[in-house]
Design a protein around this motif. Structure first.
Motif, PDB file in Angstrom:
ATOM      1  N   GLU A  84     -11.478 -10.610   8.295  1.00 42.86           N
ATOM      2  CA  GLU A  84     -10.502 -10.614   7.208  1.00 42.86           C
ATOM      3  C   GLU A  84     -11.138 -11.169   5.936  1.00 42.86           C
ATOM      4  O   GLU A  84     -11.743 -12.247   5.950  1.00 42.86           O
ATOM      5  CB  GLU A  84      -9.270 -11.451   7.611  1.00 42.86           C
ATOM      6  CG  GLU A  84      -8.206 -11.632   6.530  1.00 42.86           C
ATOM      7  CD  GLU A  84      -7.430 -10.341   6.177  1.00 42.86           C
ATOM      8  OE1 GLU A  84      -7.676  -9.291   6.791  1.00 42.86           O
ATOM      9  OE2 GLU A  84      -6.591 -10.419   5.272  1.00 42.86           O
ATOM     10  N   LYS A  85     -11.003 -10.443   4.861  1.00 40.07           N
ATOM     11  CA  LYS A  85     -11.481 -10.845   3.540  1.00 40.07           C
ATOM     12  C   LYS A  85     -12.858 -11.526   3.587  1.00 40.07           C
ATOM     13  O   LYS A  85     -12.989 -12.726   3.356  1.00 40.07           O
ATOM     14  CB  LYS A  85     -10.453 -11.774   2.880  1.00 40.07           C
ATOM     15  CG  LYS A  85      -9.077 -11.132   2.765  1.00 40.07           C
ATOM     16  CD  LYS A  85      -8.154 -11.858   1.832  1.00 40.07           C
ATOM     17  CE  LYS A  85      -6.873 -11.090   1.601  1.00 40.07           C
ATOM     18  NZ  LYS A  85      -5.893 -11.091   2.656  1.00 40.07           N
ATOM     19  N   ASP A 101       0.841  -1.197   0.000  1.00 42.05           N
ATOM     20  CA  ASP A 101       0.000   0.000   0.000  1.00 42.05           C
ATOM     21  C   ASP A 101       0.874   1.244   0.000  1.00 42.05           C
ATOM     22  O   ASP A 101       1.512   1.563   1.000  1.00 42.05           O
ATOM     23  CB  ASP A 101      -0.907   0.009   1.244  1.00 42.05           C
ATOM     24  CG  ASP A 101      -1.871  -1.163   1.246  1.00 42.05           C
ATOM     25  OD1 ASP A 101      -2.852  -1.116   0.502  1.00 42.05           O
ATOM     26  OD2 ASP A 101      -1.613  -2.140   1.972  1.00 42.05           O
ATOM     27  N   VAL A 129      -9.617  -2.014   5.755  1.00 39.74           N
ATOM     28  CA  VAL A 129      -8.359  -1.675   6.429  1.00 39.74           C
ATOM     29  C   VAL A 129      -7.249  -1.757   5.383  1.00 39.74           C
ATOM     30  O   VAL A 129      -7.104  -2.769   4.698  1.00 39.74           O
ATOM     31  CB  VAL A 129      -8.079  -2.670   7.582  1.00 39.74           C
ATOM     32  CG1 VAL A 129      -6.802  -2.299   8.315  1.00 39.74           C
ATOM     33  CG2 VAL A 129      -9.265  -2.724   8.549  1.00 39.74           C
TER      34      VAL A 129
HETATM   35  C1  G1P Z   1      -3.399  -7.548   4.064  1.00 42.66           C
HETATM   36  C2  G1P Z   1      -4.273  -7.633   5.326  1.00 42.66           C
HETATM   37  C3  G1P Z   1      -5.662  -7.068   5.043  1.00 42.66           C
HETATM   38  C4  G1P Z   1      -5.540  -5.655   4.519  1.00 42.66           C
HETATM   39  C5  G1P Z   1      -4.639  -5.616   3.275  1.00 42.66           C
HETATM   40  C6  G1P Z   1      -4.392  -4.176   2.877  1.00 42.66           C
HETATM   41  O1  G1P Z   1      -3.923  -8.450   3.112  1.00 42.66           O
HETATM   42  O2  G1P Z   1      -4.359  -8.974   5.750  1.00 42.66           O
HETATM   43  O3  G1P Z   1      -6.431  -7.081   6.207  1.00 42.66           O
HETATM   44  O4  G1P Z   1      -6.821  -5.157   4.219  1.00 42.66           O
HETATM   45  O5  G1P Z   1      -3.368  -6.229   3.547  1.00 42.66           O
HETATM   46  O6  G1P Z   1      -3.688  -4.084   1.684  1.00 42.66           O
HETATM   47  P1  G1P Z   1      -3.080  -8.932   1.819  1.00 42.66           P
HETATM   48  O7  G1P Z   1      -3.334  -7.920   0.762  1.00 42.66           O
HETATM   49  O8  G1P Z   1      -1.644  -8.976   2.224  1.00 42.66           O
HETATM   50  O9  G1P Z   1      -3.636 -10.275   1.477  1.00 42.66           O
END
Ligand code: G1P
Length: 290
Positions: A189-190, A132, A202
């Motif tokens: 989560e997801k 991000d 988030v």
């Molecule tokens: C991670 C976190 C998720 C968040 C996201 C943001 O997921 O687990 O909660 O919303 O980053 O970019 P990932 O994208 O690594 O699967």
């Protein structure tokens, strides 16, 4: 208490970006002329934090090399009289105190953060996910530190997202308590389609209190069989106040091919040196593909 430390997990396989990530870390892919991770380190430093722990995996030596001195390169730039470039290069290795730790098993983001417990100790800390990249006039993590200073609990960086992409992120249940600030009741989560709490996701920035480590210690794997930071934060919100902050700025998901291209195009358009040529080029080339 002042936030003095930041943790940057950079141990993922980068599977969304294969084959480019087969032998090189995605955190080192350039956005115009700077590796993505340098944007993150600069955000940390510009927010007044001086100590950083980068959690690395295999094939991540280039990360260490980038933030270390390169004496041969410095001598060569000096010999050529390229003093501005020399200064830029030297600045990278003096920016912050960067430590590294290896996450030897890919057990998930929650596990990666758990690996930082000795570095962090007993104080609140910042977490920045390098997928991000956030472009803002005031660094995103500085905005969140301001909220932490005001409320005293963990703070999650959030944004409202379109319905069809909520399933890609941690999702928030909470109530708004002031402009841009929420008190968090729960997190998932997801979420599967229709199982989301809200349209608030988030997005890779966190200020977290050290109580998270007791929770992560024996947290069961969640979605994808991984120990999820979001699940840990959901539990944390049951035992102490957790807040979310709708940060200001444009966020790019550079772990994704499309987001990576968006970031490159938009940062290039902001770059005084190349923007005019680049705009002309885009005008010309886009017509050919319509
Ligand atoms: C991670 C976190 C998720 C968040 C996201 C943001 O997921 O687990 O909660 O919303 O980053 O970019 P990932 O994208 O690594 O699967």
């Amino acid at each position: 208490m002042k936030i003095k430390k930041a943790v940057i997990p950079a141990a993922g396989f980068g599977t969304r970006f294969l084959p480019a990530t087969k032998a090189q870390p995605k955190e080192m892919f350039p956005i115009v002329d700077k590796p993505a991770l340098q944007y993150i380190v600069e955000e940390v430093v510009d927010s007044g934090i001086e100590e950083i722990l980068v959690i690395i995996g295999r094939n991540k030596e280039t990360i260490e090399n980038h933030f270390d001195r390169s004496i041969e390169l410095e001598l060569e730039l000096e010999r050529r009289g390229e003093l501005e470039l020399l200064e830029d290069i030297q600045r990278i290795s003096h920016m912050a105190k960067i430590h590294y730790i290896r996450q030897s098993q890919p057990l998930g983001l929650g596990h990666a953060i758990y690996c930082a417990r000795e570095f962090v100790g007993d104080e609140a800390f910042a977490v920045l996910l390098p997928d991000d990249i956030i472009y803002s006039s005031r660094p995103c993590i500085a905005q969140m530190i301001h909220i932490y200073d005001k409320y005293g609990g963990s703070v999650l960086g959030v944004k409202e997202m379109e319905d069809d992409i909520l399933c890609k992120y941690g999702n928030l249940q909470g109530e708004i308590i002031e402009d841009r600030v929420y008190r968090v009741d729960g997190l998932i989560e997801k979420p599967k389609i229709g199982e989301n709490y809200s349209n608030i996701s988030v997005l890779g920035r966190y200020i977290i209190t050290p109580a998270i480590f007791h929770i992560l210690e024996d947290l069961e794997p969640g979605i994808d069989g991984e120990i999820q930071l979001t699940d840990g934060l959901d539990r944390l919100a049951q035992i102490e106040d957790v807040y979310a902050y709708r940060f200001e700025g444009i966020r790019y998901d550079i772990g994704d091919k499309f987001g990576f291209l968006e970031a490159n195009v938009e940062f290039a358009l902001r770059d005084e040196e190349i923007r005019h040529r680049f705009i002309k080029y885009l005008d010309r080339v886009v017509k050919n593909y319509r």
